[in-house]
Design an enzyme around this catalytic site. Structure first.
Site, PDB file in Angstrom:
ATOM      1  N   LYS A 299       0.826  -1.219   0.000  1.00  4.70           N
ATOM      2  CA  LYS A 299       0.000   0.000   0.000  1.00  4.70           C
ATOM      3  C   LYS A 299       0.861   1.270   0.000  1.00  4.70           C
ATOM      4  O   LYS A 299       0.638   2.187  -0.788  1.00  4.70           O
ATOM      5  CB  LYS A 299      -0.912   0.005   1.238  1.00  4.70           C
ATOM      6  N   ASN A 300       1.852   1.315   0.885  1.00  6.70           N
ATOM      7  CA  ASN A 300       2.590   2.573   1.011  1.00  6.70           C
ATOM      8  C   ASN A 300       3.533   2.823  -0.167  1.00  6.70           C
ATOM      9  O   ASN A 300       3.879   3.972  -0.447  1.00  6.70           O
ATOM     10  CB  ASN A 300       3.323   2.633   2.356  1.00  6.70           C
TER      11      ASN A 300
ATOM     12  N   CYS B  61      -4.107   8.268   9.618  1.00 11.58           N
ATOM     13  CA  CYS B  61      -4.488   7.728  10.915  1.00 11.58           C
ATOM     14  C   CYS B  61      -3.968   8.614  12.025  1.00 11.58           C
ATOM     15  O   CYS B  61      -2.870   9.174  11.924  1.00 11.58           O
ATOM     16  CB  CYS B  61      -3.903   6.320  11.063  1.00 11.58           C
TER      17      CYS B  61
ATOM     18  N   ARG C 118       2.060  14.302  13.146  1.00  5.86           N
ATOM     19  CA  ARG C 118       2.607  13.834  11.869  1.00  5.86           C
ATOM     20  C   ARG C 118       3.069  15.059  11.081  1.00  5.86           C
ATOM     21  O   ARG C 118       2.420  15.515  10.138  1.00  5.86           O
ATOM     22  CB  ARG C 118       1.583  12.965  11.143  1.00  5.86           C
TER      23      ARG C 118
ATOM     24  N   ASP D  84       4.637  -0.011  12.031  1.00  5.41           N
ATOM     25  CA  ASP D  84       3.352  -0.514  11.515  1.00  5.41           C
ATOM     26  C   ASP D  84       3.071  -1.951  11.953  1.00  5.41           C
ATOM     27  O   ASP D  84       2.016  -2.500  11.637  1.00  5.41           O
ATOM     28  CB  ASP D  84       3.317  -0.427   9.977  1.00  5.41           C
TER      29      ASP D  84
ATOM     30  N   ARG E 153      -8.683   0.673   4.882  1.00  2.00           N
ATOM     31  CA  ARG E 153      -7.741   1.589   4.235  1.00  2.00           C
ATOM     32  C   ARG E 153      -6.533   0.851   3.692  1.00  2.00           C
ATOM     33  O   ARG E 153      -5.897   1.300   2.740  1.00  2.00           O
ATOM     34  CB  ARG E 153      -7.198   2.613   5.255  1.00  2.00           C
TER      35      ARG E 153
HETATM   36  N1  EPU Z   1       8.388  13.468  10.895  1.00  3.21           N
HETATM   37  C1  EPU Z   1       8.776  14.750  11.184  1.00  3.21           C
HETATM   38  N2  EPU Z   1       8.804  15.665  10.162  1.00  3.21           N
HETATM   39  C2  EPU Z   1       8.479  15.338   8.888  1.00  3.21           C
HETATM   40  C3  EPU Z   1       8.104  14.011   8.591  1.00  3.21           C
HETATM   41  C4  EPU Z   1       8.071  13.090   9.625  1.00  3.21           C
HETATM   42  O1  EPU Z   1       9.062  15.085  12.335  1.00  3.21           O
HETATM   43  O2  EPU Z   1       8.531  16.223   8.026  1.00  3.21           O
HETATM   44  C5  EPU Z   1       8.360  12.462  11.960  1.00  3.21           C
HETATM   45  C6  EPU Z   1       6.959  11.923  12.187  1.00  3.21           C
HETATM   46  O3  EPU Z   1       6.218  12.740  13.063  1.00  3.21           O
HETATM   47  C7  EPU Z   1       7.248  10.559  12.750  1.00  3.21           C
HETATM   48  C8  EPU Z   1       8.536  10.139  12.048  1.00  3.21           C
HETATM   49  O4  EPU Z   1       9.120  11.353  11.561  1.00  3.21           O
HETATM   50  O5  EPU Z   1       7.510  10.659  14.118  1.00  3.21           O
HETATM   51  C9  EPU Z   1       8.364   9.183  10.886  1.00  3.21           C
HETATM   52  O6  EPU Z   1       7.442   9.690   9.963  1.00  3.21           O
HETATM   53  P1  EPU Z   1       7.481   9.287   8.418  1.00  3.21           P
HETATM   54  O7  EPU Z   1       7.564  10.535   7.621  1.00  3.21           O
HETATM   55  O8  EPU Z   1       8.514   8.246   8.216  1.00  3.21           O
HETATM   56  O9  EPU Z   1       6.065   8.636   8.243  1.00  3.21           O
HETATM   57  P2  EPU Z   1       4.937   8.977   7.206  1.00  3.21           P
HETATM   58  O10 EPU Z   1       5.526   9.254   5.856  1.00  3.21           O
HETATM   59  O11 EPU Z   1       3.994   9.954   7.790  1.00  3.21           O
HETATM   60  C10 EPU Z   1       4.720   6.495   6.442  1.00  3.21           C
HETATM   61  C11 EPU Z   1       3.591   5.523   6.299  1.00  3.21           C
HETATM   62  C12 EPU Z   1       3.119   5.076   7.685  1.00  3.21           C
HETATM   63  C13 EPU Z   1       4.294   4.487   8.448  1.00  3.21           C
HETATM   64  C14 EPU Z   1       5.459   5.470   8.504  1.00  3.21           C
HETATM   65  C15 EPU Z   1       6.709   4.913   9.151  1.00  3.21           C
HETATM   66  C16 EPU Z   1       2.504   6.221   4.264  1.00  3.21           C
HETATM   67  C17 EPU Z   1       1.350   6.859   3.626  1.00  3.21           C
HETATM   68  N3  EPU Z   1       2.497   6.157   5.593  1.00  3.21           N
HETATM   69  O12 EPU Z   1       4.174   7.597   7.165  1.00  3.21           O
HETATM   70  O13 EPU Z   1       2.161   4.078   7.442  1.00  3.21           O
HETATM   71  O14 EPU Z   1       3.879   4.202   9.767  1.00  3.21           O
HETATM   72  O15 EPU Z   1       5.793   5.879   7.150  1.00  3.21           O
HETATM   73  O16 EPU Z   1       7.153   3.785   8.465  1.00  3.21           O
HETATM   74  O17 EPU Z   1       3.415   5.745   3.603  1.00  3.21           O
HETATM   75  C18 EPU Z   1       0.302   2.749   7.885  1.00  3.21           C
HETATM   76  O18 EPU Z   1       0.464   2.229   6.770  1.00  3.21           O
HETATM   77  O19 EPU Z   1      -0.483   2.294   8.752  1.00  3.21           O
HETATM   78  C19 EPU Z   1       1.063   3.933   8.243  1.00  3.21           C
HETATM   79  C20 EPU Z   1       0.727   4.735   9.249  1.00  3.21           C
END
Ligand code: EPU
Length: 430
Positions: free
Chosen positions: A22-23, A117, A122, A305, A397
Site C-alpha cells: 500500500k505505502n 491515521c 505527523r 506498523d 484503508r
Molecule cells: N516526521 C517529522 N517531520 C516530517 C516528517 C516526519 O518530524 O517532516 C516524523 C513523524 O512525526 C514521525 C517520524 O518522523 O515521528 C516518521 O514519519 P514518516 O515521515 O517516516 O512517516 P509517514 O511518511 O507519515 C509512512 C507511512 C506510515 C508508516 C510510517 C513509518 C505512508 C502513507 N504512511 O508515514 O504508514 O507508519 O511511514 O514507516 O506511507 C500505515 O500504513 O499504517 C502507516 C501509518
C-alpha cells in the site's frame, strides 16, 4: 454501521497470498503523473487509500484506466489543475506526494494538508525543508500547503529525522530538478527503494535508495513505463503474527523474505518456527510463546506498523514483555480495547509493559486506526467467544479482502452491516 464479527479460537492454518505494498503504491501512483506519457502499474492493492488517491488524480485531469482489479493505466498529459483538494484526499496522509510530484513536473502545487491515521503528531517540516532547499517557496494557508519555484535546483539535504514520506517526496521533486541532489539520513524502507526503481524506470537517475544517502541527478523529463509494485511487508507481517497469536501454521506467499527479517527474528525469539523459501515464509506456533522486548525503529529495524500486532501476540505469551514505540507517540490507543478482552498491559509514555495472560475473551471493541484495527482482529481470532469490531473503515484503508483471506485460513470472521446479519452470524457460529 459496518463491523467485523469474529468467533475466536480457531488456529489459522493454510496459505495466503500477499498483495502489493500500500505505502509503495500510494507514492508510485502519485509519481505516475510526472510524465505526459502513459504509465501502467501492476500489483496495486485494491484498498481504500489507493482508491481515494486515484480518485483525486482523476479530479485534476489524470485519465485513470483500471485494466483489472490490480492493474492501472494512467495518463497525466492533460492535468487541468495543480490544486488537489478533493474532499476525500484530506483524509489520507499520502496526499503529500502530490506536492513532490507536481512541483517537480510543473514547478507548482497546492495540496490540502495531509490527514491519515491519528497515531501522533505527523509533521511535514522535513518535506518543506527539502522543497525549500531545492528552491521552492512553501506556504501554508487555509488548510492548503502550496509550493512554487521558478527553478528547482539540486541541493544537499540532511534530514533531521528519518522520514519515509519526506525522503520519497524530495526524491520525486529532485528527479526533475536541475543538477544533483544529495539526500542524507534518508529512509531505507523497501518502498523507498521501490519508488526509486519506479522513477528510474521512467528515466530518472536515482542512486543509493535503500542506503542512508540518496543521490538524484535531475533529468529534464520522464517517460512511459510499465512497473509492478513490491509485496506488502506489513500485510505479510500481520498474517505472520496472526499465525503466532492463534497458534497456527500459515505460509505467506508472494513476499520478499528479506523485507520480513526483523519480523521473522522476533517470531523466532518468541518461540515460533519460521521457514523461509524464495518468495514465501511459513510461521508455525506449536506451543505457547514467550516474552520478548522490542523497539520500533526505521528500516531495517522493527516497523512501527507492526507494533500493535506484536503487542497483541505478546499479550498472550508467557512472562513480561516490553514494547517501545519510537516513531509515533500515540500508537497505543488500542490498549484500552485489548484490556477489555482481558489483556494485562500498562502504558507509560512510549512504553507498554505487557504481562502475558493465558487467553483473551471476546468483546465489543473499536478499531482506533489501521494497524491497531488489524491487531484487534487478530486478538478476536485468538479470543474465546465472539468479538465485534467497529470502525472497520480504518482497516479497509490498508488490507484488501481481509475477512476473506482470514476465512481461507479457517477463521470465523464476517463483515456485517445490520443487526440482523450480526444475529445470523451468532446463530451460525453457535
Ligand atoms: N516526521 C517529522 N517531520 C516530517 C516528517 C516526519 O518530524 O517532516 C516524523 C513523524 O512525526 C514521525 C517520524 O518522523 O515521528 C516518521 O514519519 P514518516 O515521515 O517516516 O512517516 P509517514 O511518511 O507519515 C509512512 C507511512 C506510515 C508508516 C510510517 C513509518 C505512508 C502513507 N504512511 O508515514 O504508514 O507508519 O511511514 O514507516 O506511507 C500505515 O500504513 O499504517 C502507516 C501509518
Amino acid at each position: 454501521m459496518e463491523q467485523y464479527a469474529i468467533k475466536g479460537g480457531n488456529p489459522l492454518v493454510g496459505e495466503v497470498e500477499i498483495g502489493g505494498a500500500k505505502n509503495a503504491a500510494l507514492a508510485i501512483l502519485a509519481a505516475a503523473i510526472m510524465t505526459d506519457e502513459t504509465v501502467r502499474v501492476e500489483n496495486v492493492p485494491d484498498v481504500r487509500d489507493t482508491n481515494v488517491l486515484l480518485q483525486a488524480m482523476e479530479s485534476i485531469g489524470v485519465i485513470v484506466d483500471r485494466i483489472d482489479r490490480h492493474t492501472v493505466r494512467m495518463n497525466a498529459a492533460n492535468i487541468h489543475s495543480l490544486v488537489v483538494e478533493d474532499d476525500f484526499i484530506k483524509k489520507i496522509r499520502a496526499s503529500y506526494y502530490f506536492l513532490g510530484a507536481l512541483l517537480g513536473k510543473y514547478r507548482k502545487a497546492e495540496v490540502v494538508l495531509p490527514g491519515g491515521c491519528d497515531i501522533g503528531c505527523r509533521a511535514i517540516d522535513q518535506h518543506i525543508k527539502g522543497f525549500k532547499a531545492l528552491g521552492a517557496e512553501v506556504n501554508i494557508a487555509h488548510g492548503l500547503i502550496s509550493a512554487e519555484a521558478e527553478r528547482l535546483s539540486g541541493s544537499h539535504i540532511y534530514f533531521d529525522v528519518v522520514t519515509v514520506g519526506g525522503t520519497i517526496n524530495v526524491m520525486m521533486a529532485a528527479a526533475l530538478a536541475e543538477g544533483q541532489t544529495i539526500i542524507e539520513n534518508a529512509a531505507k524502507e523497501p518502498h523507498v527503494v521501490d519508488v526509486a526503481n519506479f522513477l528510474n524506470s521512467m528515466g530518472a537517475n536515482i542512486k543509493g535508495a535503500g542506503t542512508d544517502v540518496i543521490r538524484v541527478k535531475g533529468v529534464p523529463k520522464l517517460h512511459k513505463t510499465e512497473y509492478a509494485i513490491i509485496p506488502d511487508q506489513i500485510e505479510a507481517g500481520t498474517f505472520m503474527f496472526a499465525a503466532a497469536a492463534t497458534k497456527g501454521d500459515v505460509t505467506v506467499k508472494n513476499v520478499i523474505p528479506k523485507h520480513l527479517e526483523s519480523i521473522s527474528a522476533k517470531l523466532l525469539e518468541m518461540g515460533c518456527e519460521v521457514e523461509e523459501s524464495d518468495d514465501a515464509v511459513r510461521v508455525v506456533a506449536a506451543k505457547r510463546l514467550t516474552h520478548t522486548q522490542v523497539k520500533t525503529l526505521p528500516y531495517p529495524g522493527f516497523p512501527t506498523d507492526m507494533q500493535p500486532q506484536i503487542a497483541v501476540t505478546l499479550g498472550l505469551s508467557e512472562g513480561t514483555s516490553i514494547v517501545r514505540e519510537s516513531i509515533f507517540e500515540n500508537r497505543f490507543k488500542y490498549v484500552d480495547e485489548l484490556t477489555r478482552m482481558g489483556a494485562n498491559i500498562q502504558v507509560e509514555g512510549n512504553t507498554a509493559i505487557i504481562d502475558g495472560v493465558k487467553k483473551y475473551t471476546g468483546a465489543s471493541i473499536t478499531a482506533p486506526d489501521l494497524r491497531a484495527g488489524a491487531a484487534l482482529v487478530m486478538a478476536g481470532l485468538a479470543a474465546e467467544g465472539i468479538t465485534i469490531i467497529d470502525e472497520i473503515r480504518y482497516i479497509e484503508r490498508g488490507y484488501e479482502d481481509f475477512p476473506q483471506k482470514l476465512q481461507s485460513l479457517g477463521a470465523q470472521i464476517e463483515k456485517v452491516s445490520t443487526e440482523k446479519e450480526l444475529q445470523k452470524f451468532r446463530l451460525k457460529v453457535g
